[in-house]
Scaffold this motif. Structure first.
Motif, PDB file in Angstrom:
ATOM      1  N   LEU A  90      42.413  10.965  39.238  1.00  0.00           N
ATOM      2  CA  LEU A  90      43.299  10.431  38.210  1.00  0.00           C
ATOM      3  C   LEU A  90      44.639   9.998  38.802  1.00  0.00           C
ATOM      4  CD1 LEU A  90      42.631  12.976  35.299  1.00  0.00           C
ATOM      5  CD2 LEU A  90      41.880  10.586  35.439  1.00  0.00           C
ATOM      6  N   LEU A  91      45.135  10.782  39.758  1.00  0.00           N
ATOM      7  CA  LEU A  91      46.402  10.434  40.403  1.00  0.00           C
ATOM      8  C   LEU A  91      46.276   9.132  41.185  1.00  0.00           C
ATOM      9  CD1 LEU A  91      49.314  11.263  41.046  1.00  0.00           C
ATOM     10  CD2 LEU A  91      48.438  12.549  42.998  1.00  0.00           C
ATOM     11  N   VAL A  92      45.179   8.973  41.935  1.00  0.00           N
ATOM     12  CA  VAL A  92      44.946   7.737  42.685  1.00  0.00           C
ATOM     13  C   VAL A  92      44.810   6.546  41.734  1.00  0.00           C
ATOM     14  CG1 VAL A  92      43.330   6.523  44.198  1.00  0.00           C
ATOM     15  CG2 VAL A  92      43.928   8.898  44.675  1.00  0.00           C
ATOM     16  N   ALA A  93      44.079   6.746  40.619  1.00  0.00           N
ATOM     17  CA  ALA A  93      43.915   5.665  39.644  1.00  0.00           C
ATOM     18  C   ALA A  93      45.251   5.278  39.021  1.00  0.00           C
ATOM     19  CB  ALA A  93      42.929   6.091  38.560  1.00  0.00           C
ATOM     20  N   ALA A  94      46.083   6.294  38.711  1.00  0.00           N
ATOM     21  CA  ALA A  94      47.396   6.004  38.123  1.00  0.00           C
ATOM     22  C   ALA A  94      48.275   5.232  39.101  1.00  0.00           C
ATOM     23  CB  ALA A  94      48.074   7.313  37.710  1.00  0.00           C
TER      24      ALA A  94
END
Length: 416
Positions: free
Chosen positions: A26-30
């Motif tokens: 999720l952090l990478v996607a954000a």
């Protein structure tokens, strides 16, 4: 206290692993989805720090002069006047920074006042004499066509095509975009004012950095000691010392070498009677700061300028400048730079192309010493690994012969 079931522990760590993986995804996607905003934020921060970058560069370049003024001028002078060591150091440092700044600014100002008017006169003379040069070239071409009528048809067609293309560009491209050009000119003036402001603020930042450079270095080492293990601190400090040594030697040596090349170019071309001597000397001296490509960047436009003015002098210029560049590359440059680089020609070319594509002109200038640091540490690491494996360190050992593994050596001895 009752122990937990081992199966529960397994499920717990599996769930924790899955949770961390999902959180990282999720952090990478954000970050990916918000990359434009992040990039804009970094650009804003970088623009705000430009005066600090300028101040760091100025302070780094002037630090050796401040040290010399401290050591040989003001500290001995104040020792004769007062006895308190703290006051002596503070007063000496303040006087050294002030003297260094004043001398540097006056030197740059005097250099510009001597060179820029002469360069402007040379450029103005080149522009005003351009019709004469054009007529000379046209007359020479006419003589060529008179003796070779077959070429005149091709030359006339070429001129007609150039004229049609030029008129088409003026009507369809130049006039419609004139407003945009004026807007770009205004933006350019605003940017120039911004550069002047950044340099002025950078000078102020450099004064503060030079006045307390030992304290700033101590603060950096203090932060390292707080967050990095002792062995890591020593390795980082060794890396910084090596980097400083390579950069200091390379930058100072390259500046001295470029100054000598510019002066020698001026002297030699003046003796040879080459036109626009000061203009081409400044151009070659400035571009010589760029390793490898700098010589060609300065020689090509200089040769064109001289050749347009006088073809014979253009040939003389090319012969003399090639000889001078050979002398600089094989005698002057190595004597001044010494072993500060430690790179072969291929790696110098590679570092200029790589860092130049990433950081532009600054990358072309600083890429060579930066890659020299990387090359030195990679070489040390490789040699250390080879010694552990009991393999030869010199590269020549791997050219013709296949190096045997230690086990193979022992087996060969047993067979003997």
């Amino acid at each position: 206290m009752k122990k937990l079931d081992p199966k529960f522990n397994g499920y717990f760590y599996l769930g924790l692993t899955l949770f961390l993986v999902i959180l990282a995804s999720l952090l990478v996607a954000a970050v990916y989805l918000s990359w434009d905003r992040i990039e804009t934020g970094f650009a804003m921060v970088n623009n705000a720090l430009v005066p600090v970058y300028v101040g760091l560069i100025i302070a780094y370049l002037l630090a050796p002069l401040v040290n010399k003024a401290d050591q040989y001028l003001f500290v001995p002078l104040f020792h004769k006047i007062m006895k308190k060591e703290d006051k002596i150091k503070k007063l000496a440092r303040g006087c050294s920074v002030f003297l260094t700044m004043v001398v540097s600014i006056l030197f740059v100002f005097a250099l510009f006042m001597m060179i820029i008017p002469e360069v402007i006169d040379s450029v103005s003379g080149l522009v005003s004499n351009m019709p004469t040069y054009y007529n000379n070239v046209s007359s020479e071409l006419q003589k060529l066509f008179d003796s070779n009528p077959g070429y005149q048809h091709y030359f006339t067609d070429m001129l007609d095509n150039i004229y049609v293309s030029l008129m088409d560009w003026l009507k369809n491209d130049f006039l419609p975009t004139s407003n945009e050009m004026l807007s770009n000119l205004t933006d350019g003036l605003v940017s120039a004012v911004g550069y002047v402001v950044n340099i002025f603020i950078g000078l102020i930042v450099a004064i503060y950095l030079l006045a307390a450079k030992e304290r700033f270095c101590a603060m950096g080492k203090k932060i390292l000691c707080a967050f990095v293990p002792d062995k890591g601190v020593e390795k980082i400090m060794e890396l910084l010392r090596d980097t400083h040594m390579i950069f200091a030697k390379f930058i100072s040596g390259k500046l001295i070498d470029s100054l000598l090349v510019g002066v020698l170019t001026f002297i030699i071309m003046s003796i040879a009677g080459v036109p626009y001597t000061l203009l081409i000397s400044v151009l070659i001296g400035v571009t010589n700061v760029i390793p490898f490509f700098g010589q060609y960047i300065g020689i090509i436009p200089s040769a064109i300028i001289v050749f347009i003015a006088n073809p014979v002098k253009g040939v003389i210029f090319l012969v003399l400048i090639i000889i001078l560049m050979q002398v600089d590359g094989n005698i002057i440059g190595p004597k001044i730079l010494g072993e500060s680089i430690g790179l072969g020609s291929f790696w110098i070319l590679f570092s200029i192309l790589f860092f130049g594509s990433l950081f532009g002109l600054l990358g072309m200038i600083c890429g060579v010493p930066l890659f020299a640091v990387i090359y030195r540490y990679v070489k040390r690491w490789v040699e250390k690994r080879l010694k552990k494996k009991e393999r030869p360190v010199p590269t020549e050992a791997y050219i013709k012969e296949v190096v045997k593994m230690p086990e193979q050596k022992d087996q060969a001895k047993e067979e003997e």
